[in-house]
Each structure stands twice: as structure tokens, then as C-alpha cells.
Scaffold this motif. Structure first.
Motif, PDB file in Angstrom:
ATOM      1  N   UNK A 105       0.811  -1.224   0.000  1.00  0.00           N
ATOM      2  CA  UNK A 105       0.000   0.000   0.000  1.00  0.00           C
ATOM      3  C   UNK A 105       0.843   1.273   0.000  1.00  0.00           C
ATOM      4  N   UNK A 106       2.156   1.133   0.143  1.00  0.00           N
ATOM      5  CA  UNK A 106       3.045   2.289   0.015  1.00  0.00           C
ATOM      6  C   UNK A 106       3.370   2.594  -1.448  1.00  0.00           C
ATOM      7  N   UNK A 107       2.933   1.727  -2.338  1.00  0.00           N
ATOM      8  CA  UNK A 107       3.167   1.954  -3.760  1.00  0.00           C
ATOM      9  C   UNK A 107       2.502   3.249  -4.205  1.00  0.00           C
ATOM     10  N   UNK A 108       3.289   4.137  -4.774  1.00  0.00           N
ATOM     11  CA  UNK A 108       2.783   5.448  -5.173  1.00  0.00           C
ATOM     12  C   UNK A 108       3.885   6.217  -5.873  1.00  0.00           C
ATOM     13  N   UNK A 109       3.494   7.331  -6.476  1.00  0.00           N
ATOM     14  CA  UNK A 109       4.462   8.309  -6.925  1.00  0.00           C
ATOM     15  C   UNK A 109       4.716   9.230  -5.742  1.00  0.00           C
ATOM     16  N   UNK A 110       5.969   9.426  -5.425  1.00  0.00           N
ATOM     17  CA  UNK A 110       6.341  10.264  -4.292  1.00  0.00           C
ATOM     18  C   UNK A 110       6.887  11.597  -4.801  1.00  0.00           C
ATOM     19  N   UNK A 111       6.342  12.666  -4.236  1.00  0.00           N
ATOM     20  CA  UNK A 111       6.694  14.010  -4.657  1.00  0.00           C
ATOM     21  C   UNK A 111       7.344  14.786  -3.522  1.00  0.00           C
ATOM     22  N   UNK A 112       8.330  15.565  -3.871  1.00  0.00           N
ATOM     23  CA  UNK A 112       8.955  16.511  -2.972  1.00  0.00           C
ATOM     24  C   UNK A 112       8.301  17.873  -3.181  1.00  0.00           C
ATOM     25  N   UNK A 113       8.121  18.614  -2.107  1.00  0.00           N
ATOM     26  CA  UNK A 113       7.479  19.918  -2.211  1.00  0.00           C
ATOM     27  C   UNK A 113       8.167  20.907  -1.281  1.00  0.00           C
ATOM     28  N   UNK A 114       8.045  22.176  -1.592  1.00  0.00           N
ATOM     29  CA  UNK A 114       8.686  23.221  -0.787  1.00  0.00           C
ATOM     30  C   UNK A 114       7.735  24.388  -0.568  1.00  0.00           C
ATOM     31  N   UNK A 115       7.851  24.985   0.618  1.00  0.00           N
ATOM     32  CA  UNK A 115       7.031  26.135   0.940  1.00  0.00           C
ATOM     33  C   UNK A 115       7.742  27.057   1.904  1.00  0.00           C
TER      34      UNK A 115
END
Length: 126
Positions: free
Chosen positions: A88-98
Motif C-alpha cells: 500500500x506504500x506503492x505510489x508516486x512520491x513528490x517533494x514539495x517546498x514552501x
């Protein structure tokens, strides 16, 4: 402007580990807080963890204990150590900044992050 480039994704068996990296460049104040999000097929994007420049962190409760977020400010790199991976950890992982502190915004959502990377795919299967 901020640029974010993720790496480290791949395929792993259940129970395995992966470490994702996000190389950041550009305006430092705009990336005071860095975070990881993920999106599985057919599901909405969800927050995984975030860390600000002072080291304050915020985690998705269900992932505490398996995932660890860290950063190397000298290398401008964000990390996500993922252990005991599940299908269930299968996914596209994104980095983000704020530009915010986690002391002010304790549970940021994706709308709070102005900059995003292209993502790195994580697949957990036997």
C-alpha cells in the motif's frame, strides 16, 4: 524560483527499504519547509511528512515509526527513509517546498506548498 529533483525510487519487496532524495535549489526562504507527498493510482495525493529548516517535523500518523524525514541543509537535500515497506506504500512520491515554519503551520496540506518536483515512483510488490 525553486527547483526540486527527486531520486531514489524503485521496486522493492514487502518489508524492504528505500531512501528517497530531493535535491533542492533556488531561493532559500521559499523552501523553508520541505515535504513529501505521495499519490497512488486512483487516489488523491496525501501528505507523508514535512520538515522545516529548524528541524521541526510533521508526520502522517499512520506512517510514524516506518518513515523518517531528514535533511542536509549544507547539501540542500531532503531525504525520506522508508522501512518495512508495504504494497500500500506503492505510489508516486513528490517533494514539495514552501515558505512557512511548522511551528506556525503544524499540518500543512499540498495547497501550502508552492513548489513541486516531478516525482519518483515507488513500487512495493512480491
Amino acid at each position: 524560483q525553486v527547483q526540486l529533483v527527486e531520486s531514489g525510487g524503485g521496486s522493492v519487496q514487502p518489508g524492504g527499504s528505500l531512501r528517497l532524495s530531493c535535491a533542492a535549489s533556488g531561493d532559500t526562504s521559499s523552501r523553508y519547509c520541505m515535504g513529501w507527498f505521495r499519490q497512488a493510482p486512483g487516489k488523491e495525493r496525501e501528505g507523508v511528512a514535512a520538515i522545516d529548516r529548524r528541524g521541526n517535523t510533521s508526520f502522517r500518523d499512520s506512517l510514524k515509526g516506518r518513515f523518517t524525514i531528514s535533511q542536509d541543509n549544507a547539501k540542500n537535500t531532503l531525504y525520506l527513509q522508508m522501512n518495512s515497506l508495504k504494497p500500500e506504500d506503492t505510489a508516486m512520491y513528490y517533494c514539495a517546498a514552501g515558505p512557512f515554519s511548522l511551528l506556525v503551520l503544524r499540518h500543512p496540506t499540498q495547497a501550502d506548498f508552492a513548489y513541486w518536483g516531478q516525482g519518483t515512483q515507488v513500487t512495493v510488490s512480491s
